[in-house]
Design a protein around this motif. Structure first.
Motif, PDB file in Angstrom:
ATOM      1  N   LEU A  60      37.989  38.551  36.157  1.00  0.00           N
ATOM      2  CA  LEU A  60      38.265  37.248  35.549  1.00  0.00           C
ATOM      3  C   LEU A  60      39.225  36.372  36.349  1.00  0.00           C
ATOM      4  CD1 LEU A  60      38.463  38.234  31.781  1.00  0.00           C
ATOM      5  CD2 LEU A  60      36.620  37.070  32.989  1.00  0.00           C
ATOM      6  N   THR A  61      39.658  36.834  37.509  1.00  0.00           N
ATOM      7  CA  THR A  61      40.471  35.990  38.391  1.00  0.00           C
ATOM      8  C   THR A  61      39.725  35.862  39.711  1.00  0.00           C
ATOM      9  OG1 THR A  61      41.744  37.838  39.284  1.00  0.00           O
ATOM     10  CG2 THR A  61      42.627  36.764  37.313  1.00  0.00           C
ATOM     11  N   VAL A 117      41.738  44.661  24.375  1.00  0.00           N
ATOM     12  CA  VAL A 117      43.135  44.672  24.840  1.00  0.00           C
ATOM     13  C   VAL A 117      43.404  43.410  25.653  1.00  0.00           C
ATOM     14  CG1 VAL A 117      44.787  45.841  26.354  1.00  0.00           C
ATOM     15  CG2 VAL A 117      43.389  47.178  24.787  1.00  0.00           C
ATOM     16  N   LEU A 118      42.467  43.047  26.519  1.00  0.00           N
ATOM     17  CA  LEU A 118      42.596  41.825  27.310  1.00  0.00           C
ATOM     18  C   LEU A 118      42.701  40.599  26.404  1.00  0.00           C
ATOM     19  CD1 LEU A 118      40.729  40.811  30.450  1.00  0.00           C
ATOM     20  CD2 LEU A 118      40.392  39.421  28.437  1.00  0.00           C
ATOM     21  N   CYS A 119      41.835  40.510  25.418  1.00  0.00           N
ATOM     22  CA  CYS A 119      41.832  39.354  24.501  1.00  0.00           C
ATOM     23  C   CYS A 119      43.119  39.285  23.684  1.00  0.00           C
ATOM     24  CB  CYS A 119      40.620  39.411  23.581  1.00  0.00           C
ATOM     25  SG  CYS A 119      39.043  39.214  24.431  1.00  0.00           S
ATOM     26  N   PHE A 153      44.104  43.909  33.031  1.00  0.00           N
ATOM     27  CA  PHE A 153      42.772  44.093  32.461  1.00  0.00           C
ATOM     28  C   PHE A 153      41.789  43.042  32.973  1.00  0.00           C
ATOM     29  CE2 PHE A 153      45.023  46.988  29.815  1.00  0.00           C
ATOM     30  CZ  PHE A 153      44.081  47.900  29.379  1.00  0.00           C
ATOM     31  N   ALA A 154      42.264  41.833  33.249  1.00  0.00           N
ATOM     32  CA  ALA A 154      41.387  40.792  33.784  1.00  0.00           C
ATOM     33  C   ALA A 154      40.807  41.211  35.126  1.00  0.00           C
ATOM     34  CB  ALA A 154      42.156  39.478  33.918  1.00  0.00           C
ATOM     35  N   ALA A 155      41.590  41.958  35.909  1.00  0.00           N
ATOM     36  CA  ALA A 155      41.101  42.430  37.207  1.00  0.00           C
ATOM     37  C   ALA A 155      39.907  43.353  37.025  1.00  0.00           C
ATOM     38  CB  ALA A 155      42.220  43.145  37.952  1.00  0.00           C
ATOM     39  N   SER A 209      40.496  36.191  42.876  1.00  0.00           N
ATOM     40  CA  SER A 209      40.686  37.239  43.872  1.00  0.00           C
ATOM     41  C   SER A 209      40.021  38.543  43.445  1.00  0.00           C
ATOM     42  CB  SER A 209      42.174  37.461  44.129  1.00  0.00           C
ATOM     43  OG  SER A 209      42.820  37.875  42.951  1.00  0.00           O
ATOM     44  N   ASP A 210      39.931  38.791  42.154  1.00  0.00           N
ATOM     45  CA  ASP A 210      39.287  40.017  41.671  1.00  0.00           C
ATOM     46  C   ASP A 210      37.766  39.889  41.658  1.00  0.00           C
ATOM     47  OD1 ASP A 210      41.705  41.411  41.163  1.00  0.00           O
ATOM     48  OD2 ASP A 210      41.969  40.172  39.388  1.00  0.00           O
ATOM     49  N   ARG A 211      37.273  38.684  41.458  1.00  0.00           N
ATOM     50  CA  ARG A 211      35.823  38.466  41.416  1.00  0.00           C
ATOM     51  C   ARG A 211      35.168  38.832  42.739  1.00  0.00           C
ATOM     52  NH1 ARG A 211      36.523  34.401  38.023  1.00  0.00           N
ATOM     53  NH2 ARG A 211      36.988  32.869  39.593  1.00  0.00           N
ATOM     54  N   GLN A 212      35.855  38.585  43.847  1.00  0.00           N
ATOM     55  CA  GLN A 212      35.237  38.846  45.146  1.00  0.00           C
ATOM     56  C   GLN A 212      34.997  40.330  45.373  1.00  0.00           C
ATOM     57  OE1 GLN A 212      36.762  40.321  48.045  1.00  0.00           O
ATOM     58  NE2 GLN A 212      38.616  40.797  46.918  1.00  0.00           N
ATOM     59  N   SER A 213      35.686  41.209  44.650  1.00  0.00           N
ATOM     60  CA  SER A 213      35.508  42.640  44.874  1.00  0.00           C
ATOM     61  C   SER A 213      34.512  43.286  43.908  1.00  0.00           C
ATOM     62  CB  SER A 213      36.859  43.354  44.764  1.00  0.00           C
ATOM     63  OG  SER A 213      37.345  43.263  43.445  1.00  0.00           O
ATOM     64  N   ILE A 214      33.969  42.514  42.976  1.00  0.00           N
ATOM     65  CA  ILE A 214      33.022  43.055  41.999  1.00  0.00           C
ATOM     66  C   ILE A 214      31.617  42.618  42.366  1.00  0.00           C
ATOM     67  CG2 ILE A 214      32.285  42.966  39.594  1.00  0.00           C
ATOM     68  CD1 ILE A 214      35.147  42.759  38.779  1.00  0.00           C
TER      69      ILE A 214
END
Length: 152
Positions: free
Chosen positions: A126-127, A73-75, A120-122, A129-134
């Protein structure tokens, strides 16, 4: 409405931090170690995006066989965004409609694809700001992960 509050801490991290046993999900399902493949029904543009992004996510354990549909879906959303952007760039922002000038419909397609992609990137980090929470354990490529990394 989505879940409130901070994202749940991964089970492996709960164990490592010594959380109480009743707060740890001992029955958490784990995806199989099968190969992650792009579905046959993916568009050519989405398949190209998949081939660019999937290997890195798979190496880090973020993309598993259970995530294939969400990642597609993201792609597809990114492929749609790219197509709509090309349409917008090749034409005017306002076009002639039935009752005069109106906003180019490709702008709406572009905005919807952008929203879907970002949502979906979150999930896949893949962004920035979202990378810091994973949190992922690095270990598939030889680097130490989890407790080994902390105890060495």
């Amino acid at each position: 409405m989505g879940k409130r509050g901070p994202a749940a801490k991964p089970t492996a991290l709960r164990v490592l931090h010594g959380d109480r046993a009743d707060r740890i999900n001992a029955d958490e399902p784990e995806p199989p170690e099968d190969e992650v493949r792009c579905p046959d029904w993916a568009s050519d543009d989405a398949r190209a995006i998949w081939q660019r992004l999937a290997p890195g996510l798979e190496d880090r354990g973020v993309l598993t066989p259970w995530d294939v549909d969400a990642f597609l879906v993201l792609c597809e959303a990114l492929a749609r965004y790219r197509s709509a952007t090309q349409l917008v760039n090749g034409s005017a922002l306002l076009v002639q409609g039935g009752s005069g000038l109106m906003k180019n419909p490709a702008l709406q397609v572009q905005a919807e694809a952008e929203r879907t992609f970002l949502q979906f990137a979150a999930r896949f980090g893949l962004t920035p700001s979202d990378r810091q929470s994973i949190k992922v354990e690095v270990g598939r490529d030889g680097n130490k992960g989890g407790a080994e990394r902390l105890l060495s």
